[in-house]
Enzyme design. Structure first.
Site, short mmCIF file in Angstrom:
data_model
loop_
_atom_site.label_atom_id
_atom_site.label_comp_id
_atom_site.label_asym_id
_atom_site.label_seq_id
_atom_site.Cartn_x
_atom_site.Cartn_y
_atom_site.Cartn_z
N SER A 36 29.50 6.63 -62.04
CA SER A 36 29.74 7.60 -60.98
C SER A 36 30.96 7.39 -60.10
O SER A 36 31.28 8.26 -59.29
CB SER A 36 28.51 7.72 -60.09
OG SER A 36 27.56 8.52 -60.72
N LYS A 46 30.81 8.47 -49.02
CA LYS A 46 29.84 9.19 -49.85
C LYS A 46 28.54 9.29 -49.07
O LYS A 46 28.14 8.34 -48.38
CB LYS A 46 29.65 8.41 -51.16
CG LYS A 46 28.71 9.09 -52.16
CD LYS A 46 28.67 8.32 -53.49
CE LYS A 46 27.75 8.99 -54.51
NZ LYS A 46 27.71 8.27 -55.80
N SER A 77 28.43 10.97 -60.12
CA SER A 77 27.90 11.61 -58.94
C SER A 77 28.84 11.58 -57.74
O SER A 77 28.65 12.35 -56.80
CB SER A 77 26.58 10.95 -58.54
OG SER A 77 26.80 9.59 -58.17
N1 GLN Z 1 25.65 10.08 -64.69
C1 GLN Z 1 24.81 8.91 -64.65
C2 GLN Z 1 23.42 9.29 -64.23
O1 GLN Z 1 23.19 10.44 -63.97
C3 GLN Z 1 25.40 7.89 -63.71
C4 GLN Z 1 25.20 8.22 -62.30
C5 GLN Z 1 25.71 7.19 -61.38
O2 GLN Z 1 26.50 6.33 -61.77
N2 GLN Z 1 25.23 7.23 -60.14
O3 GLN Z 1 22.55 8.46 -64.13
#
Ligand code: GLN
Length: 482
Positions: A175, A76, A151
């Site tokens: 995410s 990532k 994400s």
């Molecule tokens: N969707 C959540 C956020 O936008 C979690 C994102 C994540 O786990 N990095 O904060």
């Protein structure tokens, strides 16, 4: 070759059915053929990958191969990679080439794994659909009109589309698990402190945790083996021995106690997802597990608490991106203040700016007690809920996300609707517990994930529980038509 899992590829390499160079070339060819459409990669490091593959082949020829030697994986783009752009999905870091490797990246290199490149993601890991990336959205390989989740959407799409047999992800509020669910793959968010955060670009430091994303639990075990362990460079890394995650995968589930939180099956959940999760739980009954209802009474406060804590920490973490030492700098600043304001205004996207504003507000004098402190207290209540539940059960199961992959644009105009995508995952981060998502079927021809939550440092158990299910089902073997 692309249909094979990491475990199968490791065997193929060992038996000399193919070399790592051939395998790596096959992955690169597939990326070339399919990623123009999917957009899972921000950077493909083809030449370096082939060189690493040749080095892995040489290592094997010397008789020094480990389980991941010569296996291609992708990182990532939140992880710093020496000499390679590390953008975090943001214009702010579009020109940033890291001078060092993150611990996770370093460990994969040491294990002889071959890095294919860097994966697309929501900007600074803020999002649930990959629509906030500076590099454009990633498409879900099951239906390119739908999002891959976020994400870690690039990671999930790359694995689902068989561009890479495994990828790293990070999970601050869901995410790893939510994109794994949306793309029909297996993902594990470890206990907070299990995997080093050093060199992982920070979003919300008390929640962020890296983990493996692959097609099977068996592969996640192989990857976690490399990722987990104490790192003196991360002050929240826990110095606890790393078990052999592959050794217990096949253990019997006779007597396993499963808890189903009633709060996970209420309003807002797609009924077809509820049905598939119950069907998976029935499969566990056949494997010898007992099932009971549990309650996590403060679940409904996890969203509000998370959307104070995460923005608060992000506003502090992202203060370092000021256009001075590295990253994006606006053209012709008038003075220092103009430099700060325009560099940050132009370098960050709308969602990141929204989070910084919320976080700065929540931390400001006069509001700190009302918001941040209160959120921290809720966080404790949520941890207590889980602690009580784990007195009676070994694992907790439920849906990973209330819906299957949604269409592009469907939620991007409404932040609250987008935030609800993580209602079942964020409590796990607030408590610091490990959680997994495994494929358990399809609704409307899109993959459905089931979440399995364990007690602290129960990764071994989670992988065992997931693996036994995957031995008797084949949802994880289904592939999108590409
Ligand atoms: N969707 C959540 C956020 O936008 C979690 C994102 C994540 O786990 N990095 O904060």
């Amino acid at each position: 070759m692309h249909e094979n899992t990491i475990a199968e590829l490791a065997l193929g390499l060992k038996n000399k059915d193919y070399s790592s160079e051939e395998l790596t070339r096959a992955c690169l060819d597939r990326i070339q053929a399919l990623d123009g459409e999917l957009n899972a990669f921000i950077t493909v490091t083809g030449e370096a990958a082939l060189a690493a593959a040749r080095a892995a082949d040489a290592q094997r020829a010397r008789g020094e191969a480990g389980p991941l030697t010569g296996i291609p994986i992708a990182q990532k783009d939140i992880f710093c990679t020496r000499g390679v752009r590390s953008s975090c999905g943001s214009r702010m870091l579009d020109n940033f080439v890291s001078p060092y490797d993150a611990t996770v990246v370093e460990r994969f290199h040491q294990a002889g794994a071959v890095m294919l490149g860097k994966l697309n993601m929501d900007e600074f890991a803020m999002g649930s659909s990959n629509e906030t990336s500076f590099y454009g959205p990633v498409k879900n390989p099951w239906d390119t009109g739908t999002v891959p989740g976020g994400s870690s959407g690039g990671s999930a799409a790359a694995v689902a589309a068989r561009l890479a047999p495994g990828a790293t992800g990070t999970d601050t509020g869901g995410s790893i698990r939510q994109p794994a669910a949306f793309c029909g793959i297996t993902g594990l968010k470890p206990t907070y402190g299990r995997v080093s955060r050093w060199g992982m670009i920070a979003f919300a430091s008390s929640l962020d945790q890296a983990g493996p994303m692959a097609r099977t639990a068996e592969d996640c075990a192989l990857m976690l083996q490399v990722m987990a362990g104490f790192d003196p460079r991360d002050s929240t890394s826990v110095d606890q021995p790393v078990p052999d995650y592959s050794a217990t995968l096949g253990d019997s589930l006779e007597g396993l106690r499963i808890g189903l939180p009633k709060e996970f099956f209420g309003e807002g959940l797609d009924p077809e997802i509820a049905r598939l999760v119950h069907a998976a739980v029935d499969e566990y009954r056949r494997l010898g597990a007992t099932v009971k209802e549990v309650s996590l009474p403060h679940m409904h406060l996890s969203g509000p608490a998370y959307y104070v804590v995460a923005p608060a920490e992000c506003s502090s973490n992202l203060a370092r991106f000021d256009g001075v030492r590295y990253g994006y700098r606006c053209a012709e600043p008038k003075d220092l203040k103009d430099l700060y304001m325009r560099s940050r205004g132009e370098g960050f996207g709308a969602e990141v700016q929204r989070r910084i504003l919320i976080g700065t507000y929540a931390l400001s004098a006069g509001y700190y007690d009302a918001y941040y402190l209160k959120a921290q207290k809720i966080r404790r209540l949520i941890s207590e809920d889980f602690r009580r539940a784990f007195e009676d059960v070994d694992v907790i199961m439920g849906p990973t996300s209330p819906s299957v992959a949604f269409r592009f644009g469907e939620k991007s105009a409404d932040p609250i609707a987008m935030y609800l995508s993580d209602i079942y995952t964020i409590a796990v981060n607030l408590a610091g517990l490990p959680g997994m998502s495994i494929p358990v079927g399809f609704s409307n021809r899109l993959p459905v994930g089931m979440q399995i939550i364990g007690d602290y440092f129960a990764e071994e158990r989670l992988l065992n529980v997931a693996h036994r299910y995957q031995q008797v089902t084949d949802w994880h073997r289904q592939a999108p038509a590409l």
